[in-house]
Every structure is written in structure tokens, then in C-alpha cells.
Design a protein around this motif. Sequence first.
Motif, PDB file in Angstrom:
ATOM      1  N   ARG A   1       0.929  -1.209  -0.054  1.00 53.07           N
ATOM      2  CA  ARG A   1      -0.068  -0.164   0.049  1.00 53.07           C
ATOM      3  C   ARG A   1       0.884   1.423   0.117  1.00 53.07           C
ATOM      4  O   ARG A   1       0.438   2.276  -0.601  1.00 53.07           O
ATOM      5  CB  ARG A   1      -1.261  -0.171   1.101  1.00 53.07           C
ATOM      6  CG  ARG A   1      -1.752   1.048   1.350  1.00 53.07           C
ATOM      7  CD  ARG A   1      -2.904   1.006   2.264  1.00 53.07           C
ATOM      8  NE  ARG A   1      -4.088   0.320   1.661  1.00 53.07           N
ATOM      9  CZ  ARG A   1      -5.103  -0.349   2.333  1.00 53.07           C
ATOM     10  NH1 ARG A   1      -5.312  -0.268   3.550  1.00 53.07           N
ATOM     11  NH2 ARG A   1      -5.907  -0.902   1.665  1.00 53.07           N
TER      12      ARG A   1
ATOM     13  N   ARG B   1       0.699   4.084  -2.899  1.00 54.02           N
ATOM     14  CA  ARG B   1       0.174   5.390  -2.408  1.00 54.02           C
ATOM     15  C   ARG B   1       1.387   6.203  -2.987  1.00 54.02           C
ATOM     16  O   ARG B   1       1.054   7.527  -3.131  1.00 54.02           O
ATOM     17  CB  ARG B   1      -0.004   5.428  -1.167  1.00 54.02           C
ATOM     18  CG  ARG B   1      -1.548   4.767  -0.886  1.00 54.02           C
ATOM     19  CD  ARG B   1      -1.907   4.886   0.477  1.00 54.02           C
ATOM     20  NE  ARG B   1      -3.336   4.386   0.607  1.00 54.02           N
ATOM     21  CZ  ARG B   1      -4.246   4.412   1.636  1.00 54.02           C
ATOM     22  NH1 ARG B   1      -3.704   4.885   2.553  1.00 54.02           N
ATOM     23  NH2 ARG B   1      -5.237   3.868   1.398  1.00 54.02           N
TER      24      ARG B   1
ATOM     25  N   GLN C   1      -8.460  -0.263  -7.474  1.00 50.23           N
ATOM     26  CA  GLN C   1      -9.444  -0.152  -6.330  1.00 50.23           C
ATOM     27  C   GLN C   1      -8.646   0.554  -5.197  1.00 50.23           C
ATOM     28  O   GLN C   1      -9.075   1.305  -4.610  1.00 50.23           O
ATOM     29  CB  GLN C   1      -9.728  -1.685  -5.785  1.00 50.23           C
ATOM     30  CG  GLN C   1     -10.421  -1.492  -4.602  1.00 50.23           C
ATOM     31  CD  GLN C   1     -10.725  -2.936  -4.111  1.00 50.23           C
ATOM     32  OE1 GLN C   1      -9.827  -3.838  -3.633  1.00 50.23           O
ATOM     33  NE2 GLN C   1     -11.919  -3.397  -4.013  1.00 50.23           N
ATOM     34  N   GLU C   2      -7.115   0.542  -5.316  1.00 50.86           N
ATOM     35  CA  GLU C   2      -6.398   1.113  -4.220  1.00 50.86           C
ATOM     36  C   GLU C   2      -6.284   2.683  -4.653  1.00 50.86           C
ATOM     37  O   GLU C   2      -6.340   3.509  -3.730  1.00 50.86           O
ATOM     38  CB  GLU C   2      -5.075   0.368  -4.218  1.00 50.86           C
ATOM     39  CG  GLU C   2      -4.231   1.006  -3.184  1.00 50.86           C
ATOM     40  CD  GLU C   2      -4.759   0.552  -1.575  1.00 50.86           C
ATOM     41  OE1 GLU C   2      -4.038   1.165  -0.855  1.00 50.86           O
ATOM     42  OE2 GLU C   2      -5.595  -0.200  -1.461  1.00 50.86           O
TER      43      GLU C   2
ATOM     44  N   GLU D   1      -8.548   4.247  -6.203  1.00 47.88           N
ATOM     45  CA  GLU D   1      -9.914   4.861  -5.829  1.00 47.88           C
ATOM     46  C   GLU D   1     -10.008   5.076  -4.557  1.00 47.88           C
ATOM     47  O   GLU D   1     -10.602   6.045  -3.875  1.00 47.88           O
ATOM     48  CB  GLU D   1     -11.115   4.042  -6.466  1.00 47.88           C
ATOM     49  CG  GLU D   1     -10.911   3.967  -8.074  1.00 47.88           C
ATOM     50  CD  GLU D   1     -11.973   3.184  -8.677  1.00 47.88           C
ATOM     51  OE1 GLU D   1     -12.276   3.254  -9.730  1.00 47.88           O
ATOM     52  OE2 GLU D   1     -12.311   2.185  -7.928  1.00 47.88           O
ATOM     53  N   GLN D   2      -9.654   4.077  -3.568  1.00 49.33           N
ATOM     54  CA  GLN D   2      -9.812   4.241  -2.058  1.00 49.33           C
ATOM     55  C   GLN D   2      -8.894   5.331  -1.590  1.00 49.33           C
ATOM     56  O   GLN D   2      -9.360   6.002  -0.853  1.00 49.33           O
ATOM     57  CB  GLN D   2      -9.275   3.112  -1.513  1.00 49.33           C
ATOM     58  CG  GLN D   2      -9.505   2.864   0.013  1.00 49.33           C
ATOM     59  CD  GLN D   2      -9.248   1.633   0.572  1.00 49.33           C
ATOM     60  OE1 GLN D   2      -9.589   0.566  -0.058  1.00 49.33           O
ATOM     61  NE2 GLN D   2      -8.875   1.551   1.892  1.00 49.33           N
ATOM     62  N   PHE D   3      -7.548   5.482  -2.160  1.00 50.87           N
ATOM     63  CA  PHE D   3      -6.831   6.366  -1.473  1.00 50.87           C
ATOM     64  C   PHE D   3      -6.992   7.997  -2.086  1.00 50.87           C
ATOM     65  O   PHE D   3      -6.901   8.706  -1.155  1.00 50.87           O
ATOM     66  CB  PHE D   3      -5.312   6.014  -2.158  1.00 50.87           C
ATOM     67  CG  PHE D   3      -4.238   7.047  -1.556  1.00 50.87           C
ATOM     68  CD1 PHE D   3      -4.234   7.332  -0.202  1.00 50.87           C
ATOM     69  CD2 PHE D   3      -3.164   7.795  -2.423  1.00 50.87           C
ATOM     70  CE1 PHE D   3      -3.135   8.269   0.395  1.00 50.87           C
ATOM     71  CE2 PHE D   3      -2.258   8.464  -1.860  1.00 50.87           C
ATOM     72  CZ  PHE D   3      -2.316   8.650  -0.540  1.00 50.87           C
TER      73      PHE D   3
ATOM     74  N   LYS E   1     -10.008   8.993  -2.020  1.00 53.62           N
ATOM     75  CA  LYS E   1     -10.963   9.384  -0.860  1.00 53.62           C
ATOM     76  C   LYS E   1     -10.472  10.175   0.188  1.00 53.62           C
ATOM     77  O   LYS E   1     -11.075  10.960   0.914  1.00 53.62           O
ATOM     78  CB  LYS E   1     -11.934   8.314  -0.344  1.00 53.62           C
ATOM     79  CG  LYS E   1     -12.661   7.675  -1.624  1.00 53.62           C
ATOM     80  CD  LYS E   1     -13.504   6.497  -1.304  1.00 53.62           C
ATOM     81  CE  LYS E   1     -14.087   5.900  -2.329  1.00 53.62           C
ATOM     82  NZ  LYS E   1     -14.789   4.630  -2.080  1.00 53.62           N
ATOM     83  N   THR E   2      -9.328   9.799   0.609  1.00 50.02           N
ATOM     84  CA  THR E   2      -8.345  10.222   1.762  1.00 50.02           C
ATOM     85  C   THR E   2      -7.403  11.148   1.556  1.00 50.02           C
ATOM     86  O   THR E   2      -6.940  12.038   2.584  1.00 50.02           O
ATOM     87  CB  THR E   2      -7.719   9.143   2.640  1.00 50.02           C
ATOM     88  OG1 THR E   2      -6.905   8.316   1.737  1.00 50.02           O
ATOM     89  CG2 THR E   2      -9.010   8.279   3.012  1.00 50.02           C
TER      90      THR E   2
ATOM     91  N   ALA F   1      -9.319  -5.880   2.677  1.00 54.06           N
ATOM     92  CA  ALA F   1      -9.626  -5.289   1.096  1.00 54.06           C
ATOM     93  C   ALA F   1      -9.096  -6.353   0.367  1.00 54.06           C
ATOM     94  O   ALA F   1      -8.041  -6.618   0.144  1.00 54.06           O
ATOM     95  CB  ALA F   1      -8.675  -4.032   1.008  1.00 54.06           C
TER      96      ALA F   1
END
Length: 875
Positions: A309, A313, A360-361, A363-365, A367-368, A689
Motif C-alpha cells: 500500500r 500510494r 481499487q487502491e 480509488e480508495q486512496f 477519498k483520503t 480489502a
Amino acid sequence: MKSAEIRDAFLKYFESKGHTVVASSSLVPGNDPTLLFTNAGMNQFKDVFLGGETRSYTRAASSQRCVRAGGKHNDLENVGYTARHHTFFEMLGNFSFGDYFKRDAIAYAWEFLTSKAWLNIPAEKLWVTVYASDDEAYAIWHNEVGVPAERIIRIGDNKGAPYASDNFWAMGDTGPCGPCTEIFYDHGPDIWGGPPGSPEEDGDRYIEIWNNVFMQFNRTADGVLHPLPAPSVDTGMGLERISAVMQHVHSNYEIDLFQHLLSAAVEATGTSDLESKSLRVIADHIRSCSFLVSDGVLPSNEGRGYVLRRIIRRAIRHGNKLGQKQPFFHKLVKALAEVMGDAYPELHKNRAHIERVLLQEEEQFEKTLDKGIAVLEDALAKLSGTEIPGKLVFTLYDTYGFPVDLTNDIARERGLTIDQDGYDAAMAEQRARARAAGTFKVDYSAVGLDLPATEFLGYRQLAEQGKVVALIKDSKKVDRLVEGDDGVVVLDRTPFYAESGGQAGDCGYLEQGGNRLEVRDCQKQANAHLHLVHVLQGAISVGDVFGAKVDANVRQATALNHSATHLMHAALRKVLGEHVTQKGSLVDSERLRFDFSHFEAVTPEQLKTIETLVNDQVRANSAVATELCDMDTAKAKGAMALFGEKYGDTVRVLTMGDGFSVELCGGTHVARTGDIGVFRITSESGVAAGIRRIEAITGTKALALFDQVESLVDAAARSIKANRDNLLEKLDALVAQNRKLEKDLAGLKTRLATAGSGDVLSQAQDVNGIKVLALNLEGADARSLRDTVDQFKNKLGSAVVLLAAVENDKVSLVAGVTQDITAKVKAGDLMAHVAGQIGGKGGGRPDMAQGGGTDVARLADALASVLPWVNAQLG
């Protein structure tokens, strides 16, 4: 030469010298908790070097994929900013296990590098180093190879301790070790830097391209070096570095492999800054991320998944720096498969899966990321000094998912540093809290004792005589256990299966005359089976011979579940796709639990199909076959190797359902698939996840569940005066009736709350032309408050309304503000003000907010505070 040609030439050269070409092992080390990732070519041969494993060959060569991005070997922060640091690289290596030694290893390296038939590098461009006291290696280089003395450099203990040297290698503080000799390439005088050992050795002129490690000693805890009976060789040459030499470029990022990835990164990010270091970061990171996902690692918040991750990122962050705000990273998998897919076909096979994980990672990142950067920017604006506090760095990680490396990147761009010690302290506190919250069983396999091997006989029999070869109590070897003691018994031979591969260890009894011990579990340490016992009667001593008897019922129930797990794994891949791989399992006599890679909940229809496929195989009642063979034969049969498991030269292949399931497995199983009886899935859930979990039961447990469901259906039918034929029809009618009653009740409560609205509205107070009303409405509930607030706002004009209702010792709150005054008074702010006074919280839009609390006694004071609060907002 292209990178692929160099890799191929290296393997062909050593194959011509009698070496067995061994495929790259997974980036996830098999059964080796000391390593986060495979970080060197010798990792897969570690047990061979240590003497715990033998192979059918004594010479090997490989091109091993490696990752250094976490733990001791962590190059992550340097990647993109230097010419040669990478998170992922390929290590070309040749190995001798007690066969040839220094003379041949040096000769092979020199011939491959300088011979016209191979790389044809000018000999005068190469320098070598040796350990200061290794006269043998020095003499070979100078007298036999012919390297001039001025290009042979002795490197002593330059790291502050005996044998702590760039030219002395050790596997750890103790164990195999020895001197090494390195080969350096001179890029020429136009590049700054000096030869190794000189004050300018950190420059880029002289670059190490090959390291020959000579394992000739075993270092004991007292620091003494003892000669090994069979000295060995471990060598390594970075493919990227040697490619730069052969392609006449200075930076690894200029070689053919990276040029293709850099072009893809330019296209994916849409940047015009072709010299940006961020492009290098992205091109490097797509390699490590893709191979890690292909090898079964998925992004998570711990362990290997956390490191993955972090890398993903960091790549996304550098894409954002280049102006790309949309998901882009996953698009580079295609380019990677184009340049490395011939050597690693799994990139083509798993491409869609890798792309989906990365997308997916991303898109998830996304958001934050914005929230975290806003917090960091706000903190930097208030920062005094040049160091970002460690607690802030930890908060960014813990709350917003920012890896510390990403915060460090941003700090470096601003000329700042981070308080690493403060961050480490905050992280240590969190880990301590996590440990305190958990419970752990005694880890008998970690006692660190040298125990004799046990012969396992349990595939064919459940009772056998065994001699006691070791006893353990309180983590120490003892000679005797007596009645009432808990301890560990090691036998020379046993029918007890030791916990492994997700299958629970056997239980049963050890008996001899009047001496009786209950075996509560069986664990494994190296090749020893550890029987965890409680002495029921008598005693047991080292040297005794005891009868070992496995609980047959528990073993059989466990076997049913284990065999069903294999069938279910195959069914999952048929229904969901071949991206499904095992991520963990637990099999005992009660149930089976199976974790697997998948990115969405398995639908009820899919679960039913999976269940049906397994039961079809059960009813077919085909024989379950086991076969011992080498790994190549097993792969040819289509056998699946399980994630995180390590396999030797000889493997056990389990075939079920006439080829329906073919896996490598050392567990115990049924003789025929029909023995399973029946298979029933009991639950499906997400555990992380991209990781799903299925639990299921078999045999008598499944039949008992059917009986339970039958009884439940009959009881439900009796309760509503129905039978099985019309049960659903009557249930639907009851549900519809209940919904109508609930709706009617809510309407009655709203009318009750507003019945005296004229009197209620007269209680509103005027503040600068705005009506303010704060009331506790008796008889109302949370559902009716919102409608009532809307009605009161419409009747009052410009207004601020806050209504409360008390139900079951809990307070519900709704605040409303008319649109014309939300610029000055916000419902969410009012809600936070009131809810905080009654031990609660809330929030919402500027015109409407909801909340609640539990301190009913303070409600009256909280409502009384509304008027002065509004007055203050209006100024």
C-alpha cells in the motif's frame, strides 16, 4: 544488449557450466518469518546453505525477482532520486552448495563478463575488491586472472567491528559467513567518484556490478569463526546495473526496460515534464506493485500488504505532482507485461487481476488523499521550525492512510524533515495497545531448542509405538514429566499430524501401562512433532516407549473438512475466476474456514453454485489420489501451490474428483470424495480489502444443521398459524401489515407533536427579526422530529428551530435553519453546540442537522443555551 538478452545469456552461460537453472521464487518467502520479502537470490536456497535441506543438484543459477522496500533492506526513500536504487530488481546469481569454491567462482564471473563469446566488457574497465585478509582470493585475481595489483583493493573491517566489512558477508549475528569479492565497473573519468575504499567511493564513477560471497565459516555466539565442512558460493549481479553497462548509459532508468515504462508513465500521467523524478518513481513502483500482487500480496494495513500500500500510494502521490488527478497507475501494467512478460508469463496471466487491485487502491486512496493533504498543509502553515512533529506524521498515517514515506516526500520538497523518533514512539504505543488487547497461546515452536526429527506415520495408521526422544516443560528440556504436569513430548515416530497448512493438529492419548497422557494438540518445529500433553496418570521419561493413539473421530471429521476445502477452492475458481487464490485457511473437526482473493461479496446465487459443484463431486464418490513427485512434474499435472507455503524438491500432489482439484498438500484427507457426505456453506464475509472468507461444514455437522433449519421452519409456521406451503405468503402479509402500522403510528406522533402548534409557536422568541424556538416535544420520537421542524420553519418565516425528544433514556435532536439566514447561522454548528452538552454529537447541512445524546438531565440547560448562542452568531 537488451535486458532480456543479458538475462538469457547469464542463465545459458551457467547452464553450460553444469548449473541447474532454477526458476525465480515468489516475492513472498516460503515459511520464513525472518524475511518480509525475497530480497536476494540466495533466499530460496537458505536452508540448503544452512544444511537443513538437500537438493538434487550442487550447482544452481537463477534470475531472482527481489523487493527491498520494508524492514532492514529498505530503499524506498531513495527510489527515483538516485541512478540505481529500486524497490524491485532482478538478481542474477550462481550458487555452489559444497561443490566449487573461490577459484571457479572468480573464473566464471570474469569469463562471463569479459569473454567475446558473452558480454565482452573490456577487462581494463573492471576493478575488484577482496576482504583484507583473504590472500587466497587476492592471489587468484592477480596471479591467475591477471588483474593488475593497482586495480585490486583490500577492504578491511570498515564498519566498526571485527568482520564488519563491505567485503565480509554474514547471514546474521551467528551462522554461515565469509569473505566476499566484488567487481566494479569504471564508467570513466568524466563521472565524479573514486574507487572503492577511497574518500570519493560514494561517487558514481565506480559501480559494483557483481558480488561473490564465499561461505566458508560458521560464526558462533562467542564470535569465533569455525570452518564449514563444505564451503559454498553465493553470487549476485543486478540485471539493471549490468544492463546500464552493456547499453552504455549511466543511470538504470536509461536502460531499455525502463525507457518503455517511462514512456507509458508519461502517457498515463499526461505530463510534459519529461525530466521529472516522479516519472522514475512511477516506473519503478509499477514493477514491485505488479509482481507483489501477482505473487498473492494485497494492499492492507499491516505486514506485506501495508508495504505494498505504501508503494502504491507513493506512486499515486507522484502522479498527482505531475498533475494527474484521475486513476492512472493501473494503466502501466500493460506496458510492464510487454517488456517482462516473456520472462515472467504470470504478468500476462494475472494482468486483469493486477489492474483491478491497483485501480481499487487508487480509488480508495483518492477519498483520503485530499483530506490528509489539507490537514498537513494547515499544520505546515502553522509550523515553527523545519521539523514536522512525529505525532502529526502518525496521525496522517493512522487517520488518513498516509505512509510515513509520503509525508517524508512532501517534507523533502519543502526543505523540511520529519520527527522520525516521535513517529516511531507513537507507532510503538499503538502496537503496545494492540498487544494488550489480544490474547495469545504459548508458541511451543519458538522455544529455540534443538530437537530430534520425528517420522510421521499418520497417513496410513492412527496408532503406533514411539520412543520418547525429548521432553519439554516451561520451555526447557527436562528428563521427566509427572502426573499433573503440562508439557511437550517428542517421539521418534508418531501417527499424530502436526498443525500445518491450515489443518489443526491431532489430539488423542499416549499410554504405557498405568501411565496415561492426554495429547491436546500437536505442533511442529523444524522436523520434530511436538505433542502438547497433560499427564493424567503416572509419569513419562526420556527413553520410554509409549503407545500413541490419535482420536479417530476427530481426525476423520477434520479430514472431511480438509478435503471439502480443496473441492471448494476449485469450485471458487470455476465460478469466480482464476484470480481466486488461497489467502489463509483453518481446518479442524468442527468446520472449515477459507480466505481467498476476491473484490466483492460472493452473491447468494454464486454461493449456491459453488455449493452444488462441491456436492456434485461428493456424490461422484471418486477416489482421492496422492502422489510424490518433483515440482516440475507436479506443475505439469496442474497442481496449485498455496500462497506462503514452501516446497522442497519432492512434493505431495493431492488429486480429487478425477482432476477437479489438483493441489500440493501434506494434510490428511478422505479416501473417496463420497466420505465427505454433504457440504454446506454457513457464511460468507469480507475480512480485508480484496479478501473474502467462506465458512462451511460437512458430514454430521451439516446434517445437524439441516435438522436445526427444519425445526426452525416448523416452529415459525406454528407461531403464525401457517404450514410449510404457505409460510412465506403469511410472513409477507405480516411484514406488510407491520409496515403499515409503523407508518400510521409515525403519522399519529407527528400530529400529536404539532397538535398544539399555535401555542408552541407562540413560545418562539425574536432575535433581530429572526424567530428562535428550542423545545422538548413530549410524545414525539426521532422519526417525527424532522417533519415537525420543517412545519415550524414554514410557519415562522425566518427562523432557527431546535426540537428534542426523549425516548428510552436517549435524546434525539433535530435543528433547522431557514435558507435566508444560513450564511450567519448553520444548523450543523448549532447541533454540535447542543449535542455536546448532553454527552453526544451530531451534524448535517447548514439548513438541517440531526444528533443526539444520553445525558437527559442536562437537556433543559442545553435548550436554554440556544437563544444566547443564536444571538452571538448574529453579532
